[in-house]
Design an enzyme around this catalytic site. Sequence first.
Site, PDB file in Angstrom:
ATOM      1  N   SER D 236       0.771  -0.908   0.035  1.00  0.00           N
ATOM      2  CA  SER D 236       0.374  -0.016  -0.055  1.00  0.00           C
ATOM      3  C   SER D 236       1.008   0.749   0.179  1.00  0.00           C
ATOM      4  O   SER D 236       2.088   1.052   0.253  1.00  0.00           O
ATOM      5  CB  SER D 236      -0.810   0.190   1.728  1.00  0.00           C
ATOM      6  OG  SER D 236      -2.019  -1.009   1.137  1.00  0.00           O
ATOM      7  N   SER D 274      -3.518  -3.060  -3.114  1.00  0.00           N
ATOM      8  CA  SER D 274      -2.633  -1.315  -2.427  1.00  0.00           C
ATOM      9  C   SER D 274      -3.995  -0.988  -2.368  1.00  0.00           C
ATOM     10  O   SER D 274      -4.953  -0.679  -2.444  1.00  0.00           O
ATOM     11  CB  SER D 274      -1.866  -1.163  -3.520  1.00  0.00           C
ATOM     12  OG  SER D 274      -1.252  -0.304  -2.783  1.00  0.00           O
ATOM     13  N   ASP D 276      -4.194   2.795  -1.191  1.00  0.00           N
ATOM     14  CA  ASP D 276      -3.587   3.725  -1.590  1.00  0.00           C
ATOM     15  C   ASP D 276      -4.236   5.386  -1.030  1.00  0.00           C
ATOM     16  O   ASP D 276      -5.288   5.574  -2.365  1.00  0.00           O
ATOM     17  CB  ASP D 276      -2.917   4.127  -3.231  1.00  0.00           C
ATOM     18  CG  ASP D 276      -2.393   3.171  -3.160  1.00  0.00           C
ATOM     19  OD1 ASP D 276      -1.503   2.313  -2.514  1.00  0.00           O
ATOM     20  OD2 ASP D 276      -1.917   2.897  -5.125  1.00  0.00           O
TER      21      ASP D 276
END
Lengths: 355, 355, 355, 355
Positions: D236, D274, D276
């Site tokens: 991430s 991920s 983000d």
Amino acid sequence: MSSPRARDLGITVGRGVPGPSNTITDVAGVRVGHRTVIERDDGDPKAVRTGVTVIMPHEGFPWSEPVYAGTHILNGYGELIGINSIREWGILESPIVLTSSLLIGKAYDATVRWIARQDGDAGESVMPCVTECDDSWLSNVLADPIDDEDVWAALEAVTTDPVEEGCVGSGTGMQCFDFKGGIGSASRILDGDQGGFTVGVLVMTNHGDREDLLIDGVRVGERLSDLMPDDHHEGSCIVVVATDAPLLPHQLKRIATRVSLGIGRMGGKGENSSGDIFIAFSTANAHAAADTGVAHLTMIPNGRINPLFYATTQATEEAMLNAMLQAETMTGANFARVYALPVDRLMAAMKKYGR
Amino acid sequence: MSSPRARDLGITVGRGVPGPSNTITDVAGVRVGHRTVIERDDGDPKAVRTGVTVIMPHEGFPWSEPVYAGTHILNGYGELIGINSIREWGILESPIVLTSSLLIGKAYDATVRWIARQDGDAGESVMPCVTECDDSWLSNVLADPIDDEDVWAALEAVTTDPVEEGCVGSGTGMQCFDFKGGIGSASRILDGDQGGFTVGVLVMTNHGDREDLLIDGVRVGERLSDLMPDDHHEGSCIVVVATDAPLLPHQLKRIATRVSLGIGRMGGKGENSSGDIFIAFSTANAHAAADTGVAHLTMIPNGRINPLFYATTQATEEAMLNAMLQAETMTGANFARVYALPVDRLMAAMKKYGR
Amino acid sequence: MSSPRARDLGITVGRGVPGPSNTITDVAGVRVGHRTVIERDDGDPKAVRTGVTVIMPHEGFPWSEPVYAGTHILNGYGELIGINSIREWGILESPIVLTSSLLIGKAYDATVRWIARQDGDAGESVMPCVTECDDSWLSNVLADPIDDEDVWAALEAVTTDPVEEGCVGSGTGMQCFDFKGGIGSASRILDGDQGGFTVGVLVMTNHGDREDLLIDGVRVGERLSDLMPDDHHEGSCIVVVATDAPLLPHQLKRIATRVSLGIGRMGGKGENSSGDIFIAFSTANAHAAADTGVAHLTMIPNGRINPLFYATTQATEEAMLNAMLQAETMTGANFARVYALPVDRLMAAMKKYGR
Amino acid sequence: MSSPRARDLGITVGRGVPGPSNTITDVAGVRVGHRTVIERDDGDPKAVRTGVTVIMPHEGFPWSEPVYAGTHILNGYGELIGINSIREWGILESPIVLTSSLLIGKAYDATVRWIARQDGDAGESVMPCVTECDDSWLSNVLADPIDDEDVWAALEAVTTDPVEEGCVGSGTGMQCFDFKGGIGSASRILDGDQGGFTVGVLVMTNHGDREDLLIDGVRVGERLSDLMPDDHHEGSCIVVVATDAPLLPHQLKRIATRVSLGIGRMGGKGENSSGDIFIAFSTANAHAAADTGVAHLTMIPNGRINPLFYATTQATEEAMLNAMLQAETMTGANFARVYALPVDRLMAAMKKYGR
């Protein structure tokens, strides 16, 4: 019009206090204009029952003095040209133009020309805000029913007078819970210790199933199962909320979200084919949004926002009710007919249920 | 046109493999049509440099066979009529019509009429999808530059042939990083073990500051500081992504979100006055979205989506580069001039930095 | 419990038909478990009145067979750990754990450990879904009131039996419109020609102002102005909707959005300090979301979704009413007391208004 | 640490000017604290390589003086407890606590206790903001690696000193493009005619595929294909942006959105697994968000926001690069090893490509 509004019948929605005209123009500076377009006889296949309604957010030009705004969508099968920039910049910099679904292209185009006439620079860059409901049930939408002059007439007609309701402007051919609907409005004034702010709502109704209709909680729709149109037509509901409370864009989005609660209270369900699109704007801080230096502004903290939520929900419900009460039975193209809500039978139902 | 595309110059973006034409029509069934409108001599105050581009998502009519779609907005100062219904229903049921900002009303109206001619029922209810960039720098936007026939010409011109790029269709008057831009396209084909799917991208560029321009990571903009237009004009960037990978609406929203990464790689920053609006659609499951019973469909699980993300980002960057390389210097109204990216100087810069 | 539910009192919400138990477990496979934690005597400053409730979306483990899911937030002053991945991937891959606001960290941690015990790999990567309302009015939230075993007990207690309602599990210390509330549930079964699907709702109520309370449209709150707690405490409302209708993630978001309408019908307004957070999931297609190839799935087209909207709104309202009716007067820390809704006075009010 | 930062190597990102320390604490009042937890020898199956990092938005307590904030998610497979209230109220009223994925429950719980010790009232109602990346590759996450004291140590350690970078705090066990990563930071100061504002960024990296890594546009990843970890681990990327520019919540959301562009420039693609997640806050107007009357505040109009967008994108890219350059090769549980980016080979690549 001599038809009663909700309060004339003793039907109050919630505990709030309406403003002097109990319409959106109770918010200082807000102006509304209508252009009603009715052409050809009842039943003529080319009969037109449509129009344009304009909301100007204050006394000046919104492109030189934009206002903070926010939006919420309950169901998005409908159009609001301009929604992206409201969400990105947090401002409304155009009049809000309401019309029939297939006419939004023409209304956009005519509004661009009108703005260019007022202000050449703005005319090259402003993206007008145009929204719609579908009146194709009563009106021949492919008959090319409006032209630039109709849009300009609505833009020129804006006034701070109490809003005319029912089958006027863009509401001309609209319905509501399978009764005739159209434009409705209502307002609330907060107590002084809540800031004394005004909240005004204007609705263009075109949604709802008859059997779900609730009026002040009474299941009126179930008791009025006749007077139905030939066919149920699933439409939309556009709601504009104005306030003079100094709210920031993210707070106005919160206000717009509370419109859903008013729709729920009346029996709406955000139908699949409906464009239930809501815009809220604040007339405070109009100078700030356009400032080129560091702007100074005011804001109500979140902790004081609940009375504004409640006012929004109430005024939405009352505005929808006014739209129905002020509308009259209409016959349109191909003898399609939508009946007005019969006041005597409504009152009988209300009485039976203790109101 | 004889101008080279990026790959003709040995500039590749990323590690992916393009399709046969390296344009969006590599996705089977996707069709693109242009109508270019160039009127009056260079410099004439009423010179028009505009047009219309249409993307038809498959070989049939999208209103009877809609496709799954999703959107993302990097910066929302721009318009995509139809965005609400894409978000609500998860489908695209109209051609995507691209044009000049102030012409979206006319394009909408003309598209409604065209659809009504093809299919009367659809014509009463479809809300066409229309989007825009601002070409007012080169084109006199208040000169009433297009009419219904121009829009219909683009709608009729759709073809599965490789997409014509540069100063064509709606890209005619557009720019890119203060060079001439317009329409660009690119595609990627995934390896067989990734499913062998095709991703195609079409861009209409109108954004970017010269000094920020990166080409394959080389700071080309800083080295090409001359050949500037008289004034920097902050515009928009519309990106359409098509794929035959079976993706659901929420996955197509994820695809559209990756367009931002391609814009970032080229030096874009989602400028304040830009409408950076992205649509992704899948040609798979076209039958399912319109089905009236229980529809059967296919889907790529999320765990297999990364190669599609990467293909989208790459193809976006390459399509923007193609838009610049295929465009030619243009002089418009009032002698406004936007220069083409000079290929020889570009290649000198690339060579200096080891490409 | 011997307290009546809404239907036992003849109060029906809307026209729909409930399932056999009229709770969320009418949706095949959905399991619910409670752990109620009541410690110390009424009035003790360290008295604890709290708990944990778990919803397991089907008979198996959701991390190996996730289900499609969507969310909507009416007011976001509350927490749903896991919301980002539901929105991004469109799936729910964890049990939904409900508890007290300040205990979500402990509940998350305990759920991670429990999952790791079931499945080591999942335990390293699953992000459990944990949500909350604030019971600090009745319960000493800083007294460290739960430990891992309490959370595990709720996780182990899940059953397809009819849901226990009122002051149980995470609902133990919650209120509703200044009466005692807690956990409530209801369900609806669609007609065969609408697909025969089941919709089940579970609510954890903690919201509402007494004076706004509507029951089946009757302004009950205005008539029951006594029996108030010492202080009004603005809380939250968590609503979980389950269905076996094959809906995609973007459609489940639409379902979750309709919960707001049910809250509006009962007089809620999405108060400023409230976490009104809604999750909808579908038990259909559980295999598809986890598939590693091309998954095959089924879907109800949007055109058939209206009955599911209506069922969601109705079941939400009835579940909230059941939460109140099934709860009993409770005295907590520092003699704080929240009264149960008095059934006899409720029925008198309903009768007066014709129900 | 004696490792060079990007500017020590002559690598500049974009044209902007960094602040004195070129870290987020260049924004006046912003404080950062780390607690690094390293236990057991390299290779021990129970080795712990983790930690906690805290960002305090100003010199005071954010729950009594919250700051305006906004968020954006590029890919949402990750957690930010507190995101709902940031979005609803537009404010950040807690320190931002960063840690390992499975430790967010413990970190939340410990932060609640710590706040309660500072301020009992806040301790009953504040919802701390806690976010994460997954360090399970290097660290045994099921070994119960942190306790309350570790979180409190990070909370107590906050300082306005330049931020320590690399393998510290929550960055201890994180990676970046298959090299070692962790915490990185950078800042930009705008010209006086742009307002002279400061923008600071702090990143916790854990994302990226080696072969995609771009450094200042050079395809460094393709040239450094050795020194790979045993297995690629998709993680991430958490990014926090601070500024003293007076921006409203909707503008801070716009700032957070520009972080994606910096990630794109470095070769990130927002990978499927991920998280983000980006938060932006403004230290201006801290008094206003908490005010109980009508608050007075200042704002930069949208028309002046572009330099802040550009500063955000640049500082994000430079902060990620600093995270890699300041990190050192680490061996963790089960001899998993992640290598540091080798500076000499990086510089050779940069030189080859003309930097």
